[in-house]
Scaffold this motif. Structure first.
Motif, mmCIF file in Angstrom:
data_model
loop_
_atom_site.group_PDB
_atom_site.id
_atom_site.type_symbol
_atom_site.label_atom_id
_atom_site.label_comp_id
_atom_site.label_asym_id
_atom_site.label_seq_id
_atom_site.Cartn_x
_atom_site.Cartn_y
_atom_site.Cartn_z
ATOM 1 N N PHE A 52 1.188 -1.812 0.035
ATOM 2 C CA PHE A 52 -0.040 -0.144 -0.109
ATOM 3 C C PHE A 52 1.296 1.305 -0.213
ATOM 4 O O PHE A 52 1.038 1.993 -1.350
ATOM 5 C CB PHE A 52 -0.768 0.260 1.422
ATOM 6 C CG PHE A 52 -1.689 1.027 1.162
ATOM 7 C CD1 PHE A 52 -2.302 1.176 -0.020
ATOM 8 C CD2 PHE A 52 -1.698 1.476 2.573
ATOM 9 C CE1 PHE A 52 -3.358 2.813 0.586
ATOM 10 C CE2 PHE A 52 -2.695 2.709 2.750
ATOM 11 C CZ PHE A 52 -3.692 3.266 1.723
ATOM 12 N N GLN A 53 1.917 1.232 1.176
ATOM 13 C CA GLN A 53 2.629 2.706 1.302
ATOM 14 C C GLN A 53 3.840 2.551 -0.511
ATOM 15 O O GLN A 53 4.148 3.876 -0.920
ATOM 16 C CB GLN A 53 3.658 2.524 2.368
ATOM 17 C CG GLN A 53 2.651 2.852 3.560
ATOM 18 C CD GLN A 53 3.041 2.427 4.689
ATOM 19 O OE1 GLN A 53 4.661 2.279 4.942
ATOM 20 N NE2 GLN A 53 2.543 2.535 6.043
ATOM 21 N N ILE A 56 1.904 3.634 -2.842
ATOM 22 C CA ILE A 56 1.823 5.236 -2.985
ATOM 23 C C ILE A 56 2.836 6.695 -3.233
ATOM 24 O O ILE A 56 3.127 7.316 -3.822
ATOM 25 C CB ILE A 56 1.358 6.157 -1.273
ATOM 26 C CG1 ILE A 56 -0.265 5.361 -1.463
ATOM 27 C CG2 ILE A 56 1.134 7.509 -1.109
ATOM 28 C CD1 ILE A 56 -1.036 5.290 0.143
ATOM 29 N N VAL A 504 5.558 8.991 3.763
ATOM 30 C CA VAL A 504 4.456 7.986 4.363
ATOM 31 C C VAL A 504 4.855 7.102 4.296
ATOM 32 O O VAL A 504 5.890 6.507 4.512
ATOM 33 C CB VAL A 504 4.169 7.322 1.888
ATOM 34 C CG1 VAL A 504 3.567 6.063 1.770
ATOM 35 C CG2 VAL A 504 4.146 8.636 0.785
ATOM 36 N N TYR A 540 2.639 11.684 5.136
ATOM 37 C CA TYR A 540 1.186 11.689 4.488
ATOM 38 C C TYR A 540 1.436 10.169 5.052
ATOM 39 O O TYR A 540 1.294 9.241 5.130
ATOM 40 C CB TYR A 540 1.352 11.672 3.163
ATOM 41 C CG TYR A 540 0.073 10.377 2.534
ATOM 42 C CD1 TYR A 540 -1.572 11.291 1.811
ATOM 43 C CD2 TYR A 540 0.039 9.098 2.276
ATOM 44 C CE1 TYR A 540 -2.819 10.691 1.750
ATOM 45 C CE2 TYR A 540 -1.146 8.203 1.723
ATOM 46 C CZ TYR A 540 -2.744 9.166 1.373
ATOM 47 O OH TYR A 540 -3.854 8.465 1.342
ATOM 48 N N THR A 542 -1.121 6.674 5.872
ATOM 49 C CA THR A 542 -2.149 5.730 5.907
ATOM 50 C C THR A 542 -2.466 5.937 6.766
ATOM 51 O O THR A 542 -2.004 5.448 7.896
ATOM 52 C CB THR A 542 -0.765 5.173 4.635
ATOM 53 O OG1 THR A 542 0.679 4.138 5.406
ATOM 54 C CG2 THR A 542 -0.384 5.582 3.914
ATOM 55 N N ALA A 620 -7.624 4.444 -0.837
ATOM 56 C CA ALA A 620 -6.131 5.115 -0.555
ATOM 57 C C ALA A 620 -7.701 6.585 0.057
ATOM 58 O O ALA A 620 -6.438 7.384 -0.338
ATOM 59 C CB ALA A 620 -5.493 5.160 -1.113
ATOM 60 N N THR A 622 -8.610 8.464 3.453
ATOM 61 C CA THR A 622 -8.553 9.978 4.369
ATOM 62 C C THR A 622 -8.810 8.835 6.071
ATOM 63 O O THR A 622 -8.547 9.181 6.454
ATOM 64 C CB THR A 622 -9.099 11.078 4.745
ATOM 65 O OG1 THR A 622 -9.918 11.132 4.539
ATOM 66 C CG2 THR A 622 -8.132 11.710 3.442
ATOM 67 N N TYR A 693 -2.905 14.262 -2.345
ATOM 68 C CA TYR A 693 -2.457 12.803 -1.953
ATOM 69 C C TYR A 693 -4.314 12.302 -2.054
ATOM 70 O O TYR A 693 -4.525 11.377 -0.857
ATOM 71 C CB TYR A 693 -2.032 13.203 -0.428
ATOM 72 C CG TYR A 693 -1.101 14.106 -0.657
ATOM 73 C CD1 TYR A 693 0.635 12.895 -0.757
ATOM 74 C CD2 TYR A 693 -0.932 15.540 0.073
ATOM 75 C CE1 TYR A 693 1.712 13.788 -0.918
ATOM 76 C CE2 TYR A 693 0.334 15.770 -0.371
ATOM 77 C CZ TYR A 693 1.935 15.042 -0.380
ATOM 78 O OH TYR A 693 2.512 15.922 -0.569
#
Length: 960
Positions: A52-53, A56, A504, A540, A542, A620, A622, A693
């Motif tokens: 996931f990270q 991004i 991130v 950012y 997650t 993704a 918030t 983002y």
């Protein structure tokens, strides 16, 4: 292009080509842009959180690279002190039966380096599979020689600045691993425990307000009473106010300990009396400091009862006044065995008042797996309060921004109440503390013994011994943003890329990593004016990736998903082996196996990297937590297929054709002008979402435009132009027809090429593969899409009139298709359509789009009815105020259709009756699981909706 999309055939080849050609190396003439990878543990493998990270980070990196920025995604791995040492110790024991102590420190460290070279590359191979465009030529490791020098420099400077000190303090102690551990490495588990209430006799004939000659304390850890140095009562508590300053006789030990007044004792909780053991409880330690109580350590490093206690004053100095004796019967006992014996002895003396069941939170070491003990040990500490001040200000004044912003509150709450940081660990693998001792215990901090002798003007013959401890892994990773760029040397990379742009990371390490990076960077990195630099401008944050039910993924639950399994696929037997193969509990393994078979009866199909990345981006939001959704993954695999097939259609209709590359006479159709206009709006939206983002909104904008507008509508609208066999009668008509085809071919490829560039940050492989096929047709050159310019909207190409006309056209076509569906009319049957109550604008649109409407809606005739003309019996749909009518006479067998609808309605009515009976059963509703009841209610609603539609359709046909 291949007929079918096969991601596995293109992804590995493309990545190898990218890496070989150094496309990930920083370059470009624009402003520098840098992302630092949160260094994964060298022991590990990628999990869904990593995927996931990394998606991004790679999306941001590719996006900025395509915007012409000088872009660096710095890669590296963390040495992971405890985890790596445990892996190698287990390997050593399995292969030779030896422990690290058998080898000795130096030989064991050699073994760790050997293991790192052999096995430490697992995660970097997985990163390549995910398409990570990191700068592999400058890969770093937190134990490489350059980083080692940076860590030593930081420790020495902080010590010289009086921001590091050594002291005797209470820490989390892992009795199995024999090291202090951080709060992050403590796993708090809810357990069913007990609360023992013990009677402590009052000394010197003292009595409570109730006339008792004892007080009662409650404890969940009776064994610690051997180290009690006081009992606290609340100064406001009328039951015990008069006892403050008096003493109790500590049972079993015979030590007199004072009764002190402290607000920590809660008058409403338990008995209102709290035993204070400053050496074995963090809260008690604070009370002890406030009340001047000594600290008595009763445990060995194994958490066994000592033969003789260690007694210290509140400042950590040795106390020689208190008798350190421990009753002989408890000496050497394991802590929980001692607990049972002490409780039994209290009961035998008549001092055990009662035992209550007690739900409680117990700390366990996440690596060692045993209960953690607060332990009084000599450790190195960092003055975090001083370092935190500028770090707090950096977020307060906006030099560092959190996304989402609410995470600033989490950051502030910890930073404004920060405690000194225990930075030492009792391990062998890690950055050994650069401190040396002489035989009298004096400490000298320097990079080596030779440097210490020079720095402190010591005799060359003075024997020096280096500290055995290593630094907390978080200490070295706190230097990550500047240590990886060459600090303490003022390298070109450091000058170019620091401060970095975006970090991130997960919300769970804001305290342990993000905050410490800010503190360290601002202390050591200054700009040319001496102002502290921040490590990054944006953080950012997650959420956690959870399973489809919202549960945290863990091996013990058997719900872990490996991102590579979703990319390349895995068979059911392989998946079962992966999830249950090493489980020691057969019943748990069987349970997990059944659940896995139910969820993935045929294993997991291959979806490709792009589908996985797009799914992760689309999820993704918030929010803090993200529930994984396999159906979304399958849907986005279909999305990749859609793009592939659209590209094949475009190439089949444009290769070796004139696409207007030479700016010959070109006419753009209404559909061409509309899709070009829609593209500009999509580019605006995607750029805005990427800058903010909002990867979920960027993915949604791309999906809506590519699937719904380009593929579903524009490709269909292009067919009447490209496949029209009309040649025109005059030369001018012929020229115009060819110019129209040229315009549509050119629009097909240019919009597709822009779509590929626009989507590349999220879906790098499929976009590169197709771009190589279409770049020439679209008038583009270059070796790779990733170094092309990211699309920029041209607002002058936004055509609101074309957008409005196409929206009208789409509504008319959809209306006719809806009527076909309602009336069960086959898609191949040509229909006659009547239009009534239309405006002049509707008439213009109908006239100009007559041919397109006829072909796409499969119409034999479209008739405009004047206001006074009466329409025959027909099924009607509205487009604004305009009525679209399809006369039914002759189209269907009325009797047969009514009979078919009657049978369908009868089936639905029976189903509804069954569901109503089931849901009307109070026993079923009360006893069935909530999700089962909810599904039945959903079935009922769907059946009723379907019945209503059929009844409406029946009425329309009956009226014909």
């Amino acid at each position: 292009m291949e007929k079918t999309y096969q991601p596995d055939q293109i992804e590995r080849t493309l990545y190898q080509k990218w890496e070989e050609n150094k496309y990930f190396t920083p370059g470009g003439e624009g402003d520098p842009y840098c992302i630092m990878i949160p260094p994964p543990n060298v022991t590990g493998s990628l999990h869904m959180g990593h995927a996931f990270q990394h998606t991004i980070m790679d999306a941001l990196t590719r996006y900025r690279r395509m915007q012409g920025r000088n872009t660096l995604w710095q890669v590296g791995t963390d040495h992971a002190g405890i985890a790596t040492q445990m892996v190698v110790e287990r390997k050593l024991a399995a292969e030779s039966g030896q422990s690290r102590y058998d080898l000795g420190r130096d030989a064991f460290i050699e073994k760790v380096w050997e293991w790192k070279e052999e096995s430490g590359g697992t995660i970097t191979g997985q990163m390549r599979r995910l398409g990570n465009s990191v700068d592999w030529d400058h890969e770093r490791f937190t134990m490489d020689s350059g980083f080692y020098r940076a860590v030593q420099e930081v420790f020495i400077r902080l010590y010289d600045d009086k921001l590091i000190y050594r002291g005797k303090r209470l820490v989390n102690w892992d009795p199995k691993l024999h090291t202090a551990i951080s709060d992050l490495e403590v796993e708090n588990k809810e357990v069913k425990g007990k609360m023992w209430y013990l009677r402590y006799p009052l000394a010197d004939g003292a009595k409570t307000a109730a006339g008792d000659d004892y007080i009662v304390v409650g404890t969940t850890r009776p064994e610690t009473m051997l180290g009690d140095t006081g009992v606290a009562v609340n100064p406001e508590d009328p039951r015990y106010q008069d006892l403050i300053g008096k003493f109790v006789e500590l049972p079993l030990v015979g030590r007199r300990i004072p009764i002190v007044g402290d607000a920590y004792a809660d008058m409403e909780k338990g008995t209102g009396c709290v035993k204070i053991t400053p050496a074995h409880d963090f809260n008690d330690n604070e009370v002890g400091k406030r009340c001047g109580l000594p600290m008595i350590n009763i445990l060995t490093l194994n958490a066994d009862i000592r033969d003789q206690a260690q007694v210290f004053n509140t400042d950590g100095s040795v106390n020689t006044e208190i008798d350190p004796s421990i009753p002989e019967k408890y000496q050497g006992m394991e802590r929980f065995e001692a607990r049972r014996q002490i409780v039994a002895d209290f009961e035998a003396l008549g001092l055990l008042v009662k035992i209550e069941e007690n739900n409680m939170t117990v700390p366990y070491g996440d690596r060692g797996g045993v209960v953690i003990e607060p332990m009084l040990t000599d450790q190195w500490f960092c003055d975090a309060k001083t370092l935190a001040k500028p770090a707090i200000e950096a977020v307060e004044n906006g030099d560092i921004k959190f996304v989402p912003k609410q995470y600033e509150n989490m950051y502030f709450s910890w930073m404004r109440d920060i405690q000194d940081w225990c930075i030492s660990r009792q391990l062998w693998w890690g950055h050994r503390i650069p401190a040396f001792y002489d035989n009298q215990g004096n400490v000298y901090v320097a990079a080596s013994a030779e440097a210490a002798r020079e720095k402190y003007n010591l005799d060359l013959e003075l024997e020096l011994r280096q500290d055995d401890d290593v630094l907390d892994t978080w200490f070295s990773s706190a230097l990550w943003t500047f240590g990886t760029l060459g600090w303490p040397e003022n390298t070109d990379r450091l000058k170019t890329f620091h401060p970095t742009d975006t970090l991130v990371t997960g919300f769970d390490i804001i305290f342990f990593w993000v905050a410490r990076m800010i503190m360290m960077t601002m202390h050591f990195c200054k700009d040319e004016n001496g102002k502290p630099q921040v490590p990054f401008k944006n953080v950012y944050v997650t959420g956690l990736i959870r399973d489809e039910s919202g549960d945290k993924m863990s091996k013990s639950k058997g719900n872990v998903l490996d991102p590579l399994d979703m990319i390349d696929g895995i068979s059911l037997p392989e998946l079962l082996e992966k999830r249950t193969g090493n489980m020691m509990q057969p019943q748990l393994a069987e349970k997990i196996g059944k659940r896995t078979e139910k969820q993935f009866p045929e294993g997991i199909a291959a979806h490709g990297t792009d589908a996985l990345r797009f799914t992760l981006a689309a999820l993704a939001s918030t929010g803090r937590d993200i529930n994984w959704d396999m159906k979304r993954l399958e849907g986005y695999r279909n999305f990749c297929n859609k793009i592939w097939n659209a590209a094949r259609y475009v190439l089949m209709n444009t290769q070796e054709q004139d696409c207007g590359q030479n700016n010959d006479h070109v006419i753009l159709s209404l559909a061409d002008r509309w899709i070009i206009s829609s593209l500009q709006r999509t580019e605006q939206n995607v750029i805005r979402h990427m800058d903010e983002y909002r990867f979920d909104l960027a993915a949604q904008s791309l999906y809506d435009f590519i699937w719904n507008q380009y593929c579903d509508w524009y490709l269909e609208l292009s067919k009447p132009v490209l496949w029209d066999e009309t040649e025109g009668e005059t030369q001018e008509e012929k020229d115009n027809l060819e110019a129209l085809r040229r315009g549509t071919r050119g629009t097909l490829v240019r919009v597709l090429e822009a779509i590929l560039r626009l989507s590349h940050p999220l879906m790098p492989f499929i976009t590169e593969e197709i771009w190589q096929q279409v770049k020439g047709l679209a008038g583009k050159s270059g070796d790779t899409i990733m170094l092309q310019h990211y699309p920029e909207p041209q607002v002058e190409l936004i055509d609101e009139a074309a957008e409005a006309d196409i929206e009208w056209l789409k509504n008319v076509i959809v209306s006719v298709r809806n009527i076909r569906g309602e009336m069960n009319i086959g898609p191949g049957k040509e229909l006659q359509v009547l239009v009534q109550n239309g405006s002049d604008e509707d008439f213009r649109r109908l006239r100009e789009n007559y041919v397109v409407l006829s072909k796409l809606a499969k119409l034999s005739e479209i008739t405009w009815l004047e206001e006074d003309e009466e329409a025959p019996m027909a099924v009607t749909q509205l487009v604004g105020k305009m009525e679209v009518l399809v006369p039914m006479a002759g189209l269907i067998d009325k009797a047969a259709e009514l009979s078919r609808l009657s049978k369908e309605m009868e089936k639905l009515q029976k189903e509804l009756a069954r569901l109503e009976g089931k849901l009307g059963n109070e026993k079923f509703v009360a006893s069935a699981p909530e999700d089962v009841v909810a599904k039945e209610r959903e079935k009922q609603t769907n059946a009723q909706d379907a019945l209503n539609k059929l009844q409406e359709q029946y009425g329309k046909i009956e009226a014909l």
